[in-house]
Motif scaffolding. Structure first.
Motif: not given
Ligand code: SF4
Lengths: 173, 726
Positions: A70, A100, A103-104, A159-160, B185, B189, B216, B218-219, B223
């Motif tokens: 993160r 992850l 993407l994050f 978001h990505g 975000g 999570i 979004n 994907r997340k 998550a």
């Protein structure tokens, strides 16, 4: 080969995705140059690459903790395929958390072997069809950075990732 | 039905944002599909995959269930919304979920899963930024792809600043997006359950495709450890390979992007480890990927739609929104007027009629004018206007007949006597026109009296602001009957179809057409003929329209057999002969008339192409002109012929490219829609007043278009054929 590669790079450019090319022996240097720290990553699958690509000689933290993920700016993963006509990358979803890592983060650096560039979407989907039938796996067709126009103008990095950089690994001469 | 007041209010508050965004999507679509060499082939492939999949749906559902279960997921086929919600609530309950995050899906809107989960105390958060804006604002989506399309950046900033009171007021799109990303975000999570839709699901592997640009979805999946995918049963296709045409078409058709940023191809449960995002010790790969996957497939009326010959096509829809974007009325009012409980835009009538019922569809069905601009835009080739017509017909039949004393003579076919009075009046305009010509000029004078206009407004809902057509005493048919053919050795022989307006109102353009054809060596006859049935069809009076179609064929067939071509001036009638008659006539009769009919400029183009010379026509050198083609003519690909012929006759032509003039037959006459019609027309007016266009004389092919342009501009428009007659 040349034309696939050329159309792939042209499409990437149109998407605002930057590209570098390198060879296996120079890959670590190319990765080091491409990342903005802090960086995390998943090394290329051993089935494709040999140990030389463990990313250990780069500033990339391999297999980070969730908190490190993160806090990271850059995520480095492999792309399984490139799609010539769209400039798309096919990203896998491995148990190494490649999903992850790609993407994050704000900046995604994708390592792509030149021979994995497919000419077009038709060929890419045909290949995925075959693979999925054998392995039951999943994948993401990612084209350019994440984006939204929901807030009244086009903004990258919804978001990505906001930035995508592709390192094409060519065969050694 | 949205009232005139509601429509006016939406045009004022939401119209500008919707128009700008949908027009942007359309420009993108035109550019993007023009780069596709095999666009038409892809559309055909997409259509045929959907046709086959719906035909084999029960088998595919069985196969999919087996595959998903073999992969370790569960499949639940829900009869309706309540059934689906009950299942999803159980899943959330079993997971002891406090929060579910959801990526945008129409099907979950359809079942209103948020409300169901919230009733159990589960916090449901929309992760699509547009959808989230609406959640914060407590508003309904107004577009199936871009739900907050009606909101401007300013109004979103105002909303956020008021609701969240950030340290620094938010202003730019960047700031707003970044703020939403941060806020969402954290919530993503923190969630236990991820809910997504599914654009397509391949039965062979259980792979589902999710199309998003934000990431979004994907997340939402990555998550959370419990994934619930909600989709209509019609989303199943046989194989992963079948995804190909849809991946190429869906983004281009909707927002005009070649492809959206992410197409997730998930064969759940996925291998991505489920991590604790607060853990600073354990490496990612050491978390396991203990994931639950539930596929909830919803029937909710779809299997009945599958058995419905007319509504079945709706199930081919891939929810791309091209039909909404290409719709001129939608551009003015958006999905808050042009939509039902869930779906909006052209195809929404089919969806709402199928899953909610005719009463919901009725609320907005009349906003489809049947202009057909959506027909070529739809990537799966659905005849959307036809579905709207069928639903309108069913709504009519659901109604009681209005007072008999008013409608005597207005409904030749008693099967249509359920249609409301206004629809019957416009649907049987032929009767009015005959009477109007027979009694002209008295009829014209009478119709314009205040008393008559007031009565028409009150009884028939005809807007007093709209000029009425002026009937001619001598019809085109009468004129033609009183003169002899001028041709001795004809190059070709034709029957000029005397459409309702040309015969009774725009007689001059009919005479011009005869003269032009004759000067190119065509022997022309103009027999009396019934109207094409366009008017009743557009009122949803399908059996009356069928009756017209049959009578027209009876008149024209002997001429066709005799070797004459059918030449049609009015594009909407030509479209009847070559498009809609396929639905109304048996196949040989349709093929015969369709194959032998030509729009008048298409015919002229053919004559010139085959060696006829423009010498005998009225030509110019370099005179400037502006041309507005007709919607249905453009759908049929016939705009170019008029332009080419005008250019061959020396004109310098510019064409309009707005979707529509806004008049569409009777639409602009109706009090409820008059202002909407003028709002759409305003876009055409703007183009015709552009630099370099504002001094050009205007020509237009369609009757309605001519009437509308006449109302919009000082310059009086004419039919282009009138330029060519000597
Ligand atoms: S009907 Fe066609 S154009 Fe309209 S949303 Fe469905 S697929 Fe898209």
């Amino acid at each position: 080969m040349e034309s696939k590669r050329a159309s792939f790079e042209g499409a990437l450019e149109a998407l605002g995705v930057t590209v570098a090319s390198t060879t296996e022996s120079e890959l670590e240097a190319a990765v080091t140059e491409a990342v903005t720290e802090p960086a995390v990553g998943v090394p290329p699958d051993e089935a494709v690459a040999d140990e030389a690509f463990s990313l250990t000689e780069t500033p990339v933290t391999v297999d980070p903790t969730p908190v490190a993920l993160r806090e990271a700016t850059t995520g480095v993963t492999e792309a399984e395929l490139g799609i010539g006509d769209y400039g798309s990358l096919v990203l896998s979803m491995t148990d190494q958390a490649s999903e992850l890592v790609s993407l994050f983060v704000e900046r995604h650096v994708a390592i792509l072997y030149e021979e994995d560039i497919q000419p077009d979407m038709d060929a890419a989907v045909a290949e995925l069809d075959e693979r999925f039938n054998e392995t039951g796996e999943s994948a993401i067709i990612a084209t350019g950075p994440s984006a939204t126009a929901d807030m009244g103008a086009l903004v990258k990095g919804a978001h990505g990732p906001k930035e995508v950089h592709v390192i094409i690994v060519e065969e050694e001469a | 039905m949205a009232t005139a007041d509601e429509i006016r209010e939406l045009m004022r508050t939401e119209g500008a944002a919707i128009a700008e965004n949908t027009q942007g999507f359309n420009t993108g679509r035109y550019d993007s599909v023009s780069d596709l060499e095999d666009y038409e082939d892809l559309k055909r492939a997409a259509r045929s995959i959907k046709e086959d999949a719906i035909a084999e749906l029960p088998d595919l559902l069985d196969q999919l269930t087996e595959t998903v279960e073999a992969n370790g997921g569960s499949v639940y086929i829900a009869d309706d919304a309540a059934d689906a919600n009950e299942y999803i609530r159980d899943v959330a309950d079993e997971r002891a979920a406090d929060r579910a995050v959801k990526s945008k899906s129409m099907t979950s809107e359809e079942i209103e899963v948020n409300e169901a989960l919230e009733a159990d105390g589960v916090d449901v958060v929309e992760t699509d930024l547009g959808e989230w804006v609406l959640q914060v604002a407590d508003e309904a989506p107004s577009h199936i792809v871009a739900p907050a399309i009606h909101k401007s950046r300013e109004s979103i900033a105002e909303l956020f600043n008021e609701r969240f009171d950030p340290d620094e007021p938010l202003e730019t799109a960047e700031e707003l997006t970044h703020f939403a990303r941060e806020k969402l975000g954290e919530q993503i999570i923190d969630a236990e359950v991820g809910i997504t839709g599914a654009n397509f699901i391949a039965a062979d592997t259980g792979t589902m495709a999710l199309v998003t640009s934000e990431g979004n979805a994907r997340k939402t999946v990555a998550a959370t450890d419990t994934h619930v995918a909600v989709a209509g049963v019609e989303k199943v296709i046989p194989t992963v390979a079948d995804l190909h045409p849809f991946i190429e078409l869906i983004g281009r058709s909707g927002t005009g992007q070649d492809i959206t940023s992410y197409v997730s191809l998930l064969t759940p449960p996925v291998d991505t480890p489920v991590v604790d995002f607060t853990d600073d010790e354990t490496p990612l790969s050491e978390f396991d990927s203990d994931r639950d996957f539930h596929l909830v497939l919803i029937d909710n009326g779809r299997l009945e739609m599958r058995d419905d010959e007319q509504l079945r096509e709706t199930l081919y829809c891939i929810r791309c929104s091209a039909c909404s974007n290409s719709c001129a009325n939608f551009q003015s009012v958006g999905g808050h007027a042009f939509g039902g409980e869930t779906y909006s835009g052209g195809i929404a009538t089919g969806w709402e009629a199928g899953i909610e019922g005719l009463d919901v569809a009725e609320e907005f069905n009349d906003l489809c004018t049947g202009c057909t601009r959506c027909v070529n835009a739809c990537p799966v080739g659905i005849d959307i206007p036809w579905i709207n017509t069928v639903v309108r017909d069913r709504i009519n039949r659901d109604k009681d007949a209005p007072g008999e004393w008013l409608v005597d003579g207005l409904t030749p076919d008693e099967e249509d006597d359920g249609a409301p009075l206004q629809k019957r009046f416009f649907g049987n305009f032929e009767t009015v026109a005959k009477l109007g010509s027979a009694t002209a000029p008295v009829s014209n004078w009478l119709a314009e009296t205040t008393l008559a206009r007031q009565t028409m407004a009150r009884v028939l809902g005809i807007d007093p602001r709209r000029d009425l057509p002026t009937f001619e005493r001598q019809t085109l048919v009468d004129w033609a009957a009183a003169r002899d053919s001028q041709i001795t050795n004809p190059e070709r022989r034709a029957v000029l179809y005397p459409d309702l307006y040309t015969n009774h109102v725009q007689v001059e353009r009919g005479k011009a057409a005869v003269r032009v054809l004759e000067s190119l060596g065509v022997d022309v006859v103009v027999p009396p003929a019934p109207s094409s049935g366009r008017a009743p069809l557009s009122q949803g009076m399908v059996s009356t329209a069928t009756d017209h179609a049959e009578r027209v064929t009876e008149i024209l067939e002997p001429h066709i057999e005799d070797g004459r071509d059918v030449v049609v001036i009015e594009p909407s009638d030509h479209a009847m002969f070559t498009r809609e008659y396929e639905r109304l006539l048996d196949e040989p009769a349709f093929t015969d008339i369709a194959a032998n009919s030509y729009e008048v400029f298409e015919y002229l183009f053919g004559l010139l192409d085959n060696g006829a010379s423009t010498d005998s026509l009225s030509t110019v050198t370099g005179a400037e002109i502006a041309y507005h083609s007709h919607c249905q003519q453009r759908t049929l690909g016939l705009e170019a012929h008029t332009v080419a012929v005008l250019e061959a006759c020396g004109y310098d032509v510019v064409t309009s490219d707005v979707e529509c003039c806004g008049m569409a037959g009777s639409f602009g006459y109706k009090s409820d829609y008059y202002e909407l019609s003028m709002d759409v027309g305003d876009r055409l007016r703007t183009q015709l007043r552009d630099d370099g266009v504002q001094d050009r004389p205007v020509v237009a092919s369609g009757t309605s278009c001519l009437e509308q342009i006449d109302a919009l501009l000082e310059r009086q428009p004419r039919h282009p054929i009138e330029l060519l007659a000597t």
